[in-house]
Design a protein around this motif. Structure first.
Motif: not given
Length: 543
Positions: A179-194
């Motif tokens: 599904k393209g970059p959707i999970s990068i934004y919605a799941l991976l990026l919040p993980f990296l920030i946390a």
């Protein structure tokens, strides 16, 4: 038996998910998003459109093809009309997500049983289950990304840079190919920030190189299909890409606070999920405060990032349920560990209310039979008896264990409660068929016997195309251009025809209304009736 389940958590998660979803999920009707996936998979198998993907014979590049490839492969093995087989890849991705939750949890907790609780909360959350039907691409992309996050976790904490960078990048690429970059934004990026805020990054030149390698691998695996389509069908690809990106800011726009009730998407875990978000209450009760900080920040960051996007839908919250399952697990683990010693009614009341309500629903379920008794016969009567026995028994058991303050068995009973609903209650949905329901599944054969080709005057519902079993070419395209067929006699499906178009057809054809196909299982005067799921069927003969 319970000890065996806890001793082999990964196998248990897999078996629980397959058991919950594998027996009766084919009783649910095909949704619009599912239908699009299934139609594209069917045209892959029949027409060979594996790379330049199509739906109803038209280019379908809105979604990358990996979920559809998997669906098509299962369709080839078990039959392209076998609904359970077509849904099985998505079910397996739910299991993969559960295993991912367990593995990530174990990384931060180093506690096998607590991690197992988190995984069970995740796979029994309402929208994690519902997403299998409502939007099949989502569970694929987030499940693969969760496994990528697990390997990134390993990459950040160990010196096995090559192994984990390759694995993290590969699963990230598979997520992009879903599904393209959707999970990068919605799941991976919040993980990296946390992760950065709570644990911090200890980066050296080797580690940075490994991360860069992961990104390159992800882009190669996830991006080659986009490049291929861009080269081979550039005009269509760019038009679809422009339309899709425009939707993010102009389609289904909701206010920033639309997602503030996100914890309700966990269904049966709504109250525990809400309490687990109350940091002042939880900070002195959790078994691992640093890990709790991480799960809480991951959850809230995901909600905030999703809230920044103007386009909002309830199903877009599904990735939030992954860190929220880990976060909710802290509260469940606390109750299992300490509830027998709690005397403060402010703490015990929410527990008794939440699990007591679930128990009462189970006890009350057999009473439903008095209202649907006229529709219960044959195999449906068997399913109702099975569901009543299971839910009543589980409800009674929950009450007994609540009285004994044995929250561990209450928790496992809730997992059984969800499983009983999915296994034994879903078949009862077959009773909910309105008198206006008229499937289109026989039209293709009937038209073939009459030597007729069937067209649609404009777009018909994807669910109808899927049930029809073949392509239904459109006579009127999105630009309102009408292309009349060469046949002197043909069938036509239409949901509505304007007076101008009616005059054009009347000038060229004798038109006879044959019947109306209606896939609604609700009555026409019901609020649940969907006007998109019907079409009038005509036979046209050239004058």
């Amino acid at each position: 038996m319970l000890e065996t389940i806890e001793r082999k958590p990964i196998l248990s998660i897999f078996l629980i998910v397959v058991t919950m979803l594998g027996f009766s999920i084919d009783y649910l009707p095909v949704s619009i998003m599912e239908a699009r996936n299934f139609i594209t998979a069917r045209e892959m198998v029949i027409d060979g459109n594996w790379l330049l993907t199509t739906m109803n014979g038209l280019a379908r590049y809105e979604k990358p093809p990996l979920p559809t490839w998997l669906t098509a492969c299962f369709g080839m093995l078990c039959g392209i009309k076998n609904l359970l087989a077509l849904r099985l890849p998505a079910i397996l991705c739910v299991a993969l997500a559960g295993i991912g939750i367990y593995k990530v949890s174990f990384n931060i907790l180093e506690h096998k049983l607590h991690s197992f609780y988190n995984a069970l909360i995740g796979v029994t959350s309402f929208y994690v289950i519902g997403i299998v039907i409502e939007a099949p691409w989502d569970i694929y992309t987030h499940a693969f990304m969760l496994i990528s996050i697990y390997y990134l976790f390993q990459l950040f904490r160990t010196e096995q840079n090559l192994k984990y960078s390759v694995l993290a990048g590969s699963f990230m690429g598979l997520s992009i190919l879903c599904k393209g970059p959707i999970s990068i934004y919605a799941l991976l990026l919040p993980f990296l920030i946390a992760y950065g805020f709570v644990y911090g990054y200890r980066l050296n030149r080797t580690k940075i190189g490994s991360i860069f390698m992961s990104i390159i691998i992800a882009l190669c695996i996830g991006g080659w299909w986009y490049f291929y389509v861009r080269i081979n069908d550039p005009e269509t690809f760019l038009a679809i890409a422009q339309k899709e990106t425009g939707n993010w800011s102009s389609y289904n726009v909701k206010p920033f606070y639309y997602y503030w009730s996100f914890f309700t998407q966990s269904g049966i875990w709504t109250i525990p999920a809400f309490i687990a978000l109350l940091y002042p209450y939880m900070k002195s009760r959790v078994s691992n405060l640093r890990a709790y900080h991480f799960s809480l920040l991951w959850t809230l960051t995901a909600v905030v990032l999703l809230s920044l996007i103007p386009e909002k839908k309830s199903r877009y919250l599904m990735p939030v349920l992954i860190p929220m399952a880990i976060n909710t697990g802290f509260y469940i683990e606390y109750l299992i560990r300490s509830f027998k010693t709690l005397n403060d009614k402010r703490e015990t009341f929410p527990v008794y209310f939440n699990f007591g309500l679930i128990a009462l629903i189970g006890l009350a379920f057999p009473l439903v039979g008095f209202f649907i008794a006229p529709q219960l016969n044959g195999v449906l009567l068997f399913w109702f008896a099975l569901a009543s026995l299971a839910l009543f028994g589980i409800g009674l058991f929950i009450l007994i264990q609540l009285k004994s303050k044995n929250i561990k068995l209450v928790f496992y009973s809730c997992i059984g409660f969800i499983a009983a609903i999915l296994i034994a209650v879903l078949p009862l949905t077959k009773t909910q068929v309105a008198s206006n329901y008229h499937p289109i599944s026989s039209l293709s054969e009937e038209a073939s016997q009459q030597g007729l080709k069937v067209y649609s005057f404009s777009t018909v519902a994807p669910e109808m195309i899927w049930q029809f079993g073949d392509k239904i070419p459109e006579l009127k395209n999105e630009d309102n251009q009408i292309h009349l067929p060469n046949e002197t006699k043909f069938g036509m499906l239409a949901t509505s025809i304007s007076p101008e178009d009616q005059n054009l057809l009347n000038a060229n054809y004798h038109i006879e209304l044959i019947t109306t196909y209606d896939l609604n299982r609700a009555d026409q005067d019901s609020r649940q009736y969907n006007g998109r799921l019907f079409a009038d069927y005509y036979i046209l003969i050239k004058k």
